[in-house]
Scaffold this motif. Sequence first.
Motif, PDB file in Angstrom:
ATOM      1  N   VAL A 239      -2.784  -4.258  -9.634  1.00 44.87           N
ATOM      2  CA  VAL A 239      -2.562  -2.926  -9.044  1.00 44.87           C
ATOM      3  C   VAL A 239      -3.856  -2.477  -8.374  1.00 44.87           C
ATOM      4  O   VAL A 239      -4.927  -3.012  -8.653  1.00 44.87           O
ATOM      5  N   LYS A 240      -3.720  -1.498  -7.483  1.00 43.19           N
ATOM      6  CA  LYS A 240      -4.912  -0.900  -6.860  1.00 43.19           C
ATOM      7  C   LYS A 240      -4.874   0.600  -7.111  1.00 43.19           C
ATOM      8  O   LYS A 240      -3.796   1.209  -7.091  1.00 43.19           O
ATOM      9  N   LEU A 241      -6.060   1.152  -7.348  1.00 41.04           N
ATOM     10  CA  LEU A 241      -6.155   2.612  -7.464  1.00 41.04           C
ATOM     11  C   LEU A 241      -7.412   3.103  -6.742  1.00 41.04           C
ATOM     12  O   LEU A 241      -8.348   2.339  -6.502  1.00 41.04           O
TER      13      LEU A 241
ATOM     14  N   VAL B  16      -0.040  -4.021  -5.891  1.00 43.07           N
ATOM     15  CA  VAL B  16       0.745  -2.812  -5.612  1.00 43.07           C
ATOM     16  C   VAL B  16      -0.117  -1.572  -5.869  1.00 43.07           C
ATOM     17  O   VAL B  16      -0.777  -1.473  -6.914  1.00 43.07           O
ATOM     18  N   ASP B  17      -0.113  -0.657  -4.914  1.00 40.88           N
ATOM     19  CA  ASP B  17      -0.878   0.583  -5.045  1.00 40.88           C
ATOM     20  C   ASP B  17      -0.277   1.500  -6.105  1.00 40.88           C
ATOM     21  O   ASP B  17       0.955   1.662  -6.170  1.00 40.88           O
ATOM     22  N   MET B  18      -1.142   2.138  -6.903  1.00 40.53           N
ATOM     23  CA  MET B  18      -0.678   3.201  -7.791  1.00 40.53           C
ATOM     24  C   MET B  18      -0.700   4.497  -6.985  1.00 40.53           C
ATOM     25  O   MET B  18      -1.753   4.882  -6.465  1.00 40.53           O
TER      26      MET B  18
ATOM     27  N   GLY C 205       0.824  -1.207   0.000  1.00 43.55           N
ATOM     28  CA  GLY C 205       0.000   0.000   0.000  1.00 43.55           C
ATOM     29  C   GLY C 205       0.856   1.254   0.000  1.00 43.55           C
ATOM     30  O   GLY C 205       1.970   1.257   0.530  1.00 43.55           O
ATOM     31  N   ASP C 206       0.276   2.329  -0.559  1.00 45.28           N
ATOM     32  CA  ASP C 206       1.031   3.588  -0.507  1.00 45.28           C
ATOM     33  C   ASP C 206       1.019   4.168   0.914  1.00 45.28           C
ATOM     34  O   ASP C 206       1.684   5.166   1.189  1.00 45.28           O
ATOM     35  N   SER C 207       0.306   3.510   1.833  1.00 47.74           N
ATOM     36  CA  SER C 207       0.421   3.866   3.258  1.00 47.74           C
ATOM     37  C   SER C 207       1.867   3.736   3.715  1.00 47.74           C
ATOM     38  O   SER C 207       2.234   4.257   4.770  1.00 47.74           O
ATOM     39  N   LEU C 208       2.699   3.067   2.925  1.00 44.79           N
ATOM     40  CA  LEU C 208       4.116   2.944   3.291  1.00 44.79           C
ATOM     41  C   LEU C 208       4.765   4.325   3.431  1.00 44.79           C
ATOM     42  O   LEU C 208       5.744   4.484   4.180  1.00 44.79           O
TER      43      LEU C 208
HETATM   44  O1  KIV Z   1      -2.238   2.011   1.332  1.00 48.49           O
HETATM   45  C1  KIV Z   1      -2.831   1.163   2.023  1.00 48.49           C
HETATM   46  O2  KIV Z   1      -2.286   0.573   2.957  1.00 48.49           O
HETATM   47  C2  KIV Z   1      -4.223   0.894   1.692  1.00 48.49           C
HETATM   48  C3  KIV Z   1      -5.003   0.066   2.656  1.00 48.49           C
HETATM   49  C4  KIV Z   1      -5.300   0.863   3.863  1.00 48.49           C
HETATM   50  C5  KIV Z   1      -6.217  -0.515   2.061  1.00 48.49           C
HETATM   51  O3  KIV Z   1      -4.714   1.348   0.711  1.00 48.49           O
END
Ligand code: KIV
Length: 269
Positions: free
Chosen positions: A117-119, A87-89, A48-51
């Motif tokens: 991917v997630k958006l 993997v987050d965009m 996640g882009d929460s990283l």
């Molecule tokens: O970036 C992230 O960790 C997320 C989750 C909270 C779903 O999008």
Amino acid sequence: MSAQAPIRRITAPQIRARKGGAPIVSLTSYHAHTAKIVDKYADFILVGDSLGMVMHGMDSTLGVPLDLMIMHGKAVVRGTERALVVVDMPFGTYEESPHMAFRNAAKIMKETACGAVKLEGGARMAETIRFLSERGIPVMAHIGLTPQSVNTMGGFKVQGRDEAAWTTHIDDAKAVAQAGAFALVVEGVVEELANRITAAVEIPTIGIGASKDCDGQILVLEDMLGLNPRVPKFVKVYGDLGPAIERAVAAYAEEVKTRAFPGEDQVYR
Ligand code: KIV
């Protein structure tokens, strides 16, 4: 002599097929060693882009660059063999046009070897989700509290407290499902709305601060391990590792300072 069949990863269509079935288990992970542990239990792992906030001390996810997502995505793929890696965009890499989204999603998939991917975004991202999924890129959508929109939402606020907004959220869910998303993260929405979204779409909903009756759940690993100083209220802390790490660091510091630190002749394992 028989050759052992390679372990195949869970795929996006397999996650899609879990609608209404056994609950989908997922967690975030940003590095190879935690991903290896999570891989034993999770159906998918989200880089996640929460990283940006959890690992890099940023105030929001807005400053996360594409290359950082790719670097952490590679680490998670290297550390795992079973779970689908999503993997987050990051913000600014997909909103402008379906073509831009395709270029960046393809770069993520080529360089990390992730499976999807997630958006973030509902109806407004439907065209892009269709464009990507028709071109070989499985897309997980994300609606409700979408952290990349923190500035337009006016903060990290639970969505749907006002019932008047429910139709918009449900329409968002239907739009991304019809556009070809294989699953849908529903973050920070009141429980009844999350349940209505789950009932309204034929793809699995993955709840975070939403409802226990979503088709699956996701948490940020560091939150549920007590390693993030800013854990949201809805997160149950399953392992309070912060104090354990502090005890270990303090014990090490004490041994170094008192010259009790072990020498080369000591064997610990
Ligand atoms: O970036 C992230 O960790 C997320 C989750 C909270 C779903 O999008």
